[in-house]
Design a protein around this motif. Structure first.
Motif, PDB file in Angstrom:
ATOM      1  N   THR A  92     -29.903  23.985  14.238  1.00  0.00           N
ATOM      2  CA  THR A  92     -31.149  23.534  13.605  1.00  0.00           C
ATOM      3  C   THR A  92     -31.981  24.748  13.194  1.00  0.00           C
ATOM      4  O   THR A  92     -31.690  25.890  13.577  1.00  0.00           O
ATOM      5  CB  THR A  92     -31.985  22.714  14.594  1.00  0.00           C
ATOM      6  N   GLU A  93     -33.051  24.460  12.458  1.00  0.00           N
ATOM      7  CA  GLU A  93     -33.986  25.513  12.073  1.00  0.00           C
ATOM      8  C   GLU A  93     -34.646  26.116  13.317  1.00  0.00           C
ATOM      9  O   GLU A  93     -34.961  27.312  13.332  1.00  0.00           O
ATOM     10  CB  GLU A  93     -35.009  24.945  11.083  1.00  0.00           C
ATOM     11  N   THR A  94     -34.819  25.342  14.339  1.00  0.00           N
ATOM     12  CA  THR A  94     -35.372  25.869  15.601  1.00  0.00           C
ATOM     13  C   THR A  94     -34.432  26.921  16.201  1.00  0.00           C
ATOM     14  O   THR A  94     -34.879  27.986  16.637  1.00  0.00           O
ATOM     15  CB  THR A  94     -35.587  24.708  16.607  1.00  0.00           C
ATOM     16  N   HIS A  95     -33.139  26.639  16.210  1.00  0.00           N
ATOM     17  CA  HIS A  95     -32.165  27.626  16.692  1.00  0.00           C
ATOM     18  C   HIS A  95     -32.218  28.888  15.833  1.00  0.00           C
ATOM     19  O   HIS A  95     -32.229  30.013  16.324  1.00  0.00           O
ATOM     20  CB  HIS A  95     -30.728  27.082  16.619  1.00  0.00           C
ATOM     21  N   VAL A 151     -26.376  26.838  23.166  1.00  0.00           N
ATOM     22  CA  VAL A 151     -25.539  27.004  21.968  1.00  0.00           C
ATOM     23  C   VAL A 151     -24.438  28.046  22.209  1.00  0.00           C
ATOM     24  O   VAL A 151     -23.322  27.922  21.707  1.00  0.00           O
ATOM     25  CB  VAL A 151     -26.407  27.445  20.764  1.00  0.00           C
ATOM     26  N   PHE A 152     -24.763  29.064  22.989  1.00  0.00           N
ATOM     27  CA  PHE A 152     -23.855  30.209  23.129  1.00  0.00           C
ATOM     28  C   PHE A 152     -23.173  30.335  24.485  1.00  0.00           C
ATOM     29  O   PHE A 152     -22.432  31.281  24.717  1.00  0.00           O
ATOM     30  CB  PHE A 152     -24.622  31.504  22.833  1.00  0.00           C
ATOM     31  N   MET A 196     -33.384  34.683  14.807  1.00  0.00           N
ATOM     32  CA  MET A 196     -34.034  35.741  14.016  1.00  0.00           C
ATOM     33  C   MET A 196     -35.057  36.499  14.860  1.00  0.00           C
ATOM     34  O   MET A 196     -35.120  37.732  14.820  1.00  0.00           O
ATOM     35  CB  MET A 196     -34.741  35.136  12.798  1.00  0.00           C
ATOM     36  N   GLU A 197     -35.867  35.749  15.576  1.00  0.00           N
ATOM     37  CA  GLU A 197     -36.937  36.350  16.381  1.00  0.00           C
ATOM     38  C   GLU A 197     -36.347  37.332  17.407  1.00  0.00           C
ATOM     39  O   GLU A 197     -36.818  38.468  17.542  1.00  0.00           O
ATOM     40  CB  GLU A 197     -37.698  35.215  17.085  1.00  0.00           C
ATOM     41  N   GLY A 222     -34.037  29.773  26.631  1.00  0.00           N
ATOM     42  CA  GLY A 222     -33.891  28.331  26.830  1.00  0.00           C
ATOM     43  C   GLY A 222     -33.359  27.586  25.618  1.00  0.00           C
ATOM     44  O   GLY A 222     -32.605  26.618  25.757  1.00  0.00           O
ATOM     45  N   ILE A 223     -33.721  28.030  24.410  1.00  0.00           N
ATOM     46  CA  ILE A 223     -33.280  27.332  23.191  1.00  0.00           C
ATOM     47  C   ILE A 223     -31.843  27.711  22.816  1.00  0.00           C
ATOM     48  O   ILE A 223     -31.048  26.865  22.417  1.00  0.00           O
ATOM     49  CB  ILE A 223     -34.242  27.652  22.011  1.00  0.00           C
TER      50      ILE A 223
END
Ligand code: HEM
Length: 160
Positions: free
Chosen positions: A88-91, A42-43, A96-97, A37-38
């Motif tokens: 953003t840092e959230t993205h 973006v992609f 990374m996760e 969802g996040i």
């Protein structure tokens, strides 16, 4: 000290298992990205070749063949791809996760030496991507070389 300390130290790329590992890693990773969802927003417009290009890029940074810089792009062009994407840092944290989760699923080498060097590069690269995505100009020289990441302090892979 290990008896074979004069033996040739493999590159991070070789220790990971070579190009097929990187291609599968990013193939599986971007499948997760598109189901997330996040990151999906973006992609969603990325090209079909995106995942292969990123695999080639990361493989080259970690000591692999110069496939990306010789036939697909350059460090400068990679930076340009991130401009104005407003990451953003959230993205970045989710990126990374999901990548580290994929690395575990594919059983990339689990030794502390490899993982610390791999993670160091990913932290560096993703934080640079976020910085570049929040500007609209590249200050680097267009001829800036690809980074070449090494083992860092541990100096080489785990020797049991
Ligand atoms: C080590 C970290 C990273 C590397 C090596 C990397 C590498 C690349 C490369 C090589 C491209 C161009 C792909 C192509 O030619 O098709 C690209 C594009 C892109 N990257 Fe990254 N990237 C990194 C981190 C990130 C992060 C953390 C995000 C967002 C969470 C991100 C978002 C994007 C986007 C949105 C594009 C453009 C996609 C499009 O063409 O629509 N990147 N990246």
């Amino acid at each position: 000290m290990a008896a074979n300390h004069h033996a040739k130290i493999p590159t991070l790329y070789e220790w990971a298992g070579g190009m097929p590992v990187f291609v599968t890693l990013f193939d599986n990773f971007y499948d997760k990205v598109l189901a997330d969802g996040i990151l999906e927003p973006v992609f969603k417009h990325m090209s079909a070749a995106h995942r292969l290009h990123v695999a080639h890029f990361v493989a080259e940074v970690l000591g692999g063949p110069k496939v990306y810089s010789e036939s697909e792009g350059s460090h400068f062009l990679m930076i340009k791809k991130h401009l104005k994407k407003h990451l953003t840092e959230t993205h970045r944290k989710r990126w990374m996760e999901l990548l580290l989760e994929t690395a575990d699923e594919l059983a990339l080498p689990p030794d502390p030496e490899f993982r610390s060097a791999f993670l160091a590069y990913l932290e560096w690269g993703t934080r640079i991507a976020v910085i570049n995505s929040n500007t609209d100009e590249v200050t680097e020289d267009p001829d800036v070389p690809m980074p070449r990441w090494g083992w860092g302090v541990p100096g080489g892979p785990f020797q049991g």
